[in-house]
Design a protein around this motif. Structure first.
Motif: not given
Lengths: 356, 310
Positions: B104-110, B246-256
């Motif tokens: 998900i983080a990679m897709l978000t980054t892309l 990528f970094v904050p997406s990988l550790g995201a808490y609030v949005t998921p």
């Protein structure tokens, strides 16, 4: 054998940016094999004219031909011209060799052909041994050579150069002037060269086009432009000139604004406001009343002496006007100093009468 | 703190008589250099203290807990370190969440990259006035709290929300994507897009426009100029933006949590569950450790791969 068709033909080319007319109805033909300089102060439209030929701008109106082919609507990658940019615009992420090969790669030239052509182009500009360096590892002069090789390797029909020597220091610039001229003879390609340096234009070009305010004021050989300027701007911009304002008062005769009448051949109708141009080195300085028989002369007083090393400039005032006289610094001769009464004389043929 | 070098023992130097000041000596030069490095240390001291207090020490605590054992009442036994909690990372449920988070983080980054690149190029090629206005527009979302903006998306994507109305009007039926991976990715892209735009803009803005013209002049088409000249030269921006997304997406808490419906879609939520609900601190700590290591590695790769050019 040079083609009879002009290498570059501009027909009533105009380029507007909003309300600003950068290039104003320019007509110009540049012959095949010619070294042509577009000369003028900054903002005169010379660079825009070059960019129009390159295809980096499209003209607002007019016809643009390269060797007879209409190219005005083509993008730059489909025109048979290449440009040497002002700051060289070498690709910083590529080596010198990759920079030179770029154009050939883009045109899908075969690898077997690219290699010798790149090698030849690098040899042409004497950059052997520097192939693997990146632009930031090259000096300004070396970058300039790579930029030349990168353009010439494509064998363009016309090479466009935008102030290519502007970023170099004086000594290097003078050396590159000679080298560029020799290079042009060697490759036989038409060079169109933009510069604001009149000395550079005079030294290098077969012909010069002088521009100001978007207009092409005069096109001619360096000799023509220097000796027979078409108007006041050209006379003033090229070299140093004494510009003596006056009015045509008879055949071959001009009365200056201070009342002195001098011989000055022209075909301008009497009553026309003109300026008589006299180059400082064409004027001669004599002791009071010592002018040669057939010369035009005025009497005056030395106001100021400027020492230039290889020459001296004497500013001679006569009746509220003044003439600068340049005299080579040679041994012997009577020293002239400020305050001395002198006569300034010149060959009647060495003045040119210009209108504004 | 004074900004002058300490006074030095002075000798009666020749020529110093005029002003009464001493001559420059090697001792003075050395003392000045020492004073300079001491100033440098003092200036960076607050930052070092902060890093040690709020990063190094907590990180050490996390490592210690990840090696501990969960006892039967949900507490943690710090005695007897072992790697059990790391072994659990290989279990299918944990592994799936780990992979899904990375994916998900990679897709978000892309998606951020593809959306932000043309926009950044557009900004960078405007006049300075318009450029600044557009950059302010990029920053405007930050004026509202991140949490509030996520709840706003929940309303937009909800069953009676505008999104469903639009898809219905478009003739594809009432689409509901709330509490799906799509909603999470949408929310992440929305939240982190500015972090992609800004470094990309900075990188593209620095590229000399005549390089693009040189590309076109040398027979490259617009697309070729992009791939051969513009993209390689903007790579520092691409890398910086990708790391920042990528970094904050990988550790995201609030949005998921909000748009993913509280299911353990991503690592962040799963870690919270381990600490608060499952009370398995060692597993939560080991997951945190893995996450931190991935992020630090990504950042290091970035600095190695030309981030210094930024």
């Amino acid at each position: 054998m040079p083609s009879a068709v002009p290498a570059v033909g501009l027909h009533r080319i105009t380029k507007r940016f909003g309300d600003v007319v950068a290039v104003d109805t320019v007509d110009l033909e540049i012959a095949d094999g010619e070294f042509f300089a577009l000369l003028g102060p900054s903002g005169c439209g010379k660079t825009t004219t070059l960019r129009l030929i390159a295809g980096l701008e499209f003209p607002t109106t007019g016809r643009l031909r390269i060797f007879g082919d209409e190219v005005g609507t083509l993008p730059p990658n489909r025109r048979p011209v290449n440009t040497v940019f002002q700051n060289y615009a070498l690709f910083p992420h590529m080596t010198a060799e990759e920079n030179v090969a770029f154009g050939l790669r883009m045109r899908k030239v075969s690898k077997a052909e690219i290699e010798p052509r790149v090698r030849d182009a690098i040899a042409l500009v004497h950059m052997e041994g520097m192939e693997q360096r990146r632009p930031d590892q090259l000096s300004g002069g070396q970058q300039q050579r790579v930029a030349l090789a990168r353009a010439l390797v494509n064998s363009p029909k016309v090479l466009l150069l935008d102030e290519p020597l502007g970023a170099l220091d004086l000594k290097l610039r003078e050396a590159m002037q000679l080298e560029l001229k020799a290079l042009q003879r060697e490759v036989g390609i038409t060079f169109v060269f933009v510069t604001h340096d009149q000395g550079e234009a005079l030294a290098m070009s077969d012909r010069i086009g002088v521009m100001d305010g978007g207009r092409l004021l005069q096109v001619g050989t360096p000799e023509e432009i220097y000796a027979r300027p078409a108007n006041r701007f050209v006379a003033d911009f090229i070299g140093h000139a004494n510009l003596l304002d006056g009015m045509v008062t008879g055949p071959d005769q001009v009365t200056l604004t201070n009342g002195i009448t001098i011989a000055a051949p022209s075909n301008i109708q009497p009553g026309g406001h003109v300026a008589v141009t006299l180059r400082p080195e064409q004027a001669l300085l004599h002791p009071w009343g010592g002018a040669p028989e057939h010369h035009t002369s005025v009497d005056g007083q030395v106001e100021q002496v400027t020492y230039l090393g290889n020459a001296l400039i004497y500013r001679v005032s006569f009746q509220w006007m003044h003439i600068d006289v340049r005299s080579e610094n040679r041994p012997g001769g009577d020293p002239v100093s400020a305050g001395d009464e002198v006569t300034v004389s010149w060959e009647p043929s060495s003045v040119a009468v210009v209108q504004d | 703190m004074t900004l002058t070098a300490p006074p030095l023992p002075t000798g009666p130097g020749p020529g110093g008589a005029g002003t009464g000041l001493p001559e420059v000596t090697p001792e003075f030069e050395r003392a000045a250099a020492r004073a300079d490095s001491r100033r440098g240390f003092l200036m960076s001291l607050p930052a070092y203290v902060y890093l040690v207090l709020f990063f190094t020490i907590p990180f050490g605590i996390v490592v210690v807990y990840s090696l501990a054992t969960r006892n039967t009442i949900g507490g943690t036994d710090l005695a007897g370190w072992n790697l059990d909690s790391y072994r659990r990372l290989a279990e299918p449920i944990v592994r799936d969440i780990l992979f899904r988070s990375v994916w998900i983080a990679m897709l978000t980054t892309l998606i951020c990259l593809v959306v932000a690149y043309p926009f950044s190029y557009f900004i960078a090629t405007r006049t300075p006035t318009i450029r600044n206005i557009l950059l302010v527009f990029v920053m405007i979302p930050f004026w509202t709290n991140f949490l509030v903006r996520n709840y706003a998306w929940r309303v937009i994507l909800g069953s009676d929300g505008p999104f469903a109305a639009v898809t219905e009007a478009l003739g594809v039926g009432r689409q509901e994507i709330l509490f799906t991976h799509s909603a999470v990715i949408l929310g992440l892209v929305y939240g982190y897009l500015p972090f992609m735009v800004l470094p990309l803009y900075a990188a593209i803005e620095r590229i000399d426009g005549s390089l693009i013209e040189a590309g076109r002049d040398l027979y490259a088409s617009g697309a070729q100029t992009f791939w051969r000249v513009l993209l390689p030269l903007s790579m520092p921006g691409v890398l910086a933006g990708s790391i920042l997304v990528f970094v904050p997406s990988l550790g995201a808490y609030v949005t998921p949590q909000i748009l993913g419906g509280g299911k353990s879609t991503m690592l962040g939520s799963y870690i919270v569950v381990q600490f608060l609900t499952a009370r398995n601190w060692p597993l939560g700590a080991s997951l945190s450790f893995v996450l931190m290591t991935v992020m630090l590695t990504a950042t290091l790769i970035y600095f190695r791969a030309g981030g210094r050019k930024l």
